[in-house]
Design a protein around this motif. Structure first.
Motif, PDB file in Angstrom:
ATOM      1  N   PHE A   3       0.859  -1.131   0.009  1.00  0.00           N
ATOM      2  CA  PHE A   3       0.028  -0.094  -0.158  1.00  0.00           C
ATOM      3  C   PHE A   3       0.990   1.110  -0.087  1.00  0.00           C
ATOM      4  CE2 PHE A   3      -2.953  -3.084   2.027  1.00  0.00           C
ATOM      5  CZ  PHE A   3      -4.008  -2.977   0.976  1.00  0.00           C
ATOM      6  N   THR A   4       0.539   2.300  -0.442  1.00  0.00           N
ATOM      7  CA  THR A   4       1.275   3.702  -0.379  1.00  0.00           C
ATOM      8  C   THR A   4       0.763   4.222   0.906  1.00  0.00           C
ATOM      9  OG1 THR A   4      -0.704   4.877  -1.586  1.00  0.00           O
ATOM     10  CG2 THR A   4       0.863   3.943  -3.023  1.00  0.00           C
ATOM     11  N   GLN A   5       1.187   5.330   1.319  1.00  0.00           N
ATOM     12  CA  GLN A   5       1.222   5.920   2.401  1.00  0.00           C
ATOM     13  C   GLN A   5      -0.251   6.736   2.306  1.00  0.00           C
ATOM     14  OE1 GLN A   5       3.025   6.343   5.309  1.00  0.00           O
ATOM     15  NE2 GLN A   5       1.045   6.967   5.981  1.00  0.00           N
ATOM     16  N   GLU A   6      -0.610   7.158   1.176  1.00  0.00           N
ATOM     17  CA  GLU A   6      -2.112   7.914   1.091  1.00  0.00           C
ATOM     18  C   GLU A   6      -3.210   6.707   1.296  1.00  0.00           C
ATOM     19  OE1 GLU A   6      -4.596  10.408  -2.033  1.00  0.00           O
ATOM     20  OE2 GLU A   6      -2.684   9.752  -2.743  1.00  0.00           O
ATOM     21  N   GLU A   7      -3.048   5.333   0.726  1.00  0.00           N
ATOM     22  CA  GLU A   7      -3.820   4.559   0.814  1.00  0.00           C
ATOM     23  C   GLU A   7      -4.018   4.069   2.229  1.00  0.00           C
ATOM     24  OE1 GLU A   7      -3.679   2.189  -3.359  1.00  0.00           O
ATOM     25  OE2 GLU A   7      -2.213   1.910  -2.218  1.00  0.00           O
ATOM     26  N   MET A   8      -2.757   4.148   2.976  1.00  0.00           N
ATOM     27  CA  MET A   8      -2.798   3.604   4.314  1.00  0.00           C
ATOM     28  C   MET A   8      -3.471   4.462   5.177  1.00  0.00           C
ATOM     29  SD  MET A   8      -1.763   0.644   4.813  1.00  0.00           S
ATOM     30  CE  MET A   8      -2.191   0.858   6.527  1.00  0.00           C
TER      31      MET A   8
END
Length: 162
Positions: free
Chosen positions: A127-132
């Motif tokens: 996952f990307t930071q934004e998704e997390m």
């Protein structure tokens, strides 16, 4: 008649998930939120499947998805059993691996680090930071700032009939 009730229940869940990310309350979400919305509905498409789904529902490359296009498309995904779900047993086992002390909860930072660096929730994609950030907002108990196993399972498990 039962099929209509089942579809109505699915649409209610889809609408609630969508509206959680409709920050302007205008029936649209940013295209970057769609993966998180789908994950919150207990489905885990590959990046290619996610890209194809977005291409199907995004209107005129605006960067936004309208509920009136998302709702029927996502209902179809769930009714046709597309995008594999993750079973409750697998999720509980994964949670227990991370909850080494068997406390029944996780720190959001620990979960974030693990999912961004180690695994992509079974897909091999991290996952990307934004998704997390989006996922943690939905999963974290806002009073305790912890993620409880029961809450995580409730968010990620759909009715087995779906």
């Amino acid at each position: 008649m039962a099929d209509n009730a089942h579809t109505a229940e699915l649409e209610k869940k889809i609408r609630a998930a969508f509206e959680a990310f409709d920050y302007q309350a205008n029936g649209t979400v940013d295209v970057r939120e769609i993966g998180t919305i789908i994950y919150s509905l207990g489905r885990f498409p590959s990046q290619a499947d996610l890209h194809n789904f977005i291409a199907e529902v995004e209107e005129d490359q605006t960067g936004y998805i309208h509920l009136d296009r998302f709702l029927p498309a996502m209902t179809g995904i769930l009714v046709e059993h597309k995008f594999p779900p993750i079973s409750e047993d697998v999720l509980l086992q994964a949670f227990e691996v991370l909850d080494e002390e068997k406390k029944g909860y996780l720190d959001p930072d620990d979960l974030s680090q693990y999912l961004m660096e180690e695994v992509g929730f079974g897909s091999g994609e991290v996952f990307t930071q934004e998704e997390m950030d989006e996922m943690l907002t939905a999963l974290t108990d806002h009073e305790t700032n912890l993620i409880y196993s029961k809450d995580l399972l409730n968010h990620l498990i759909m009715d087995p009939e779906v």
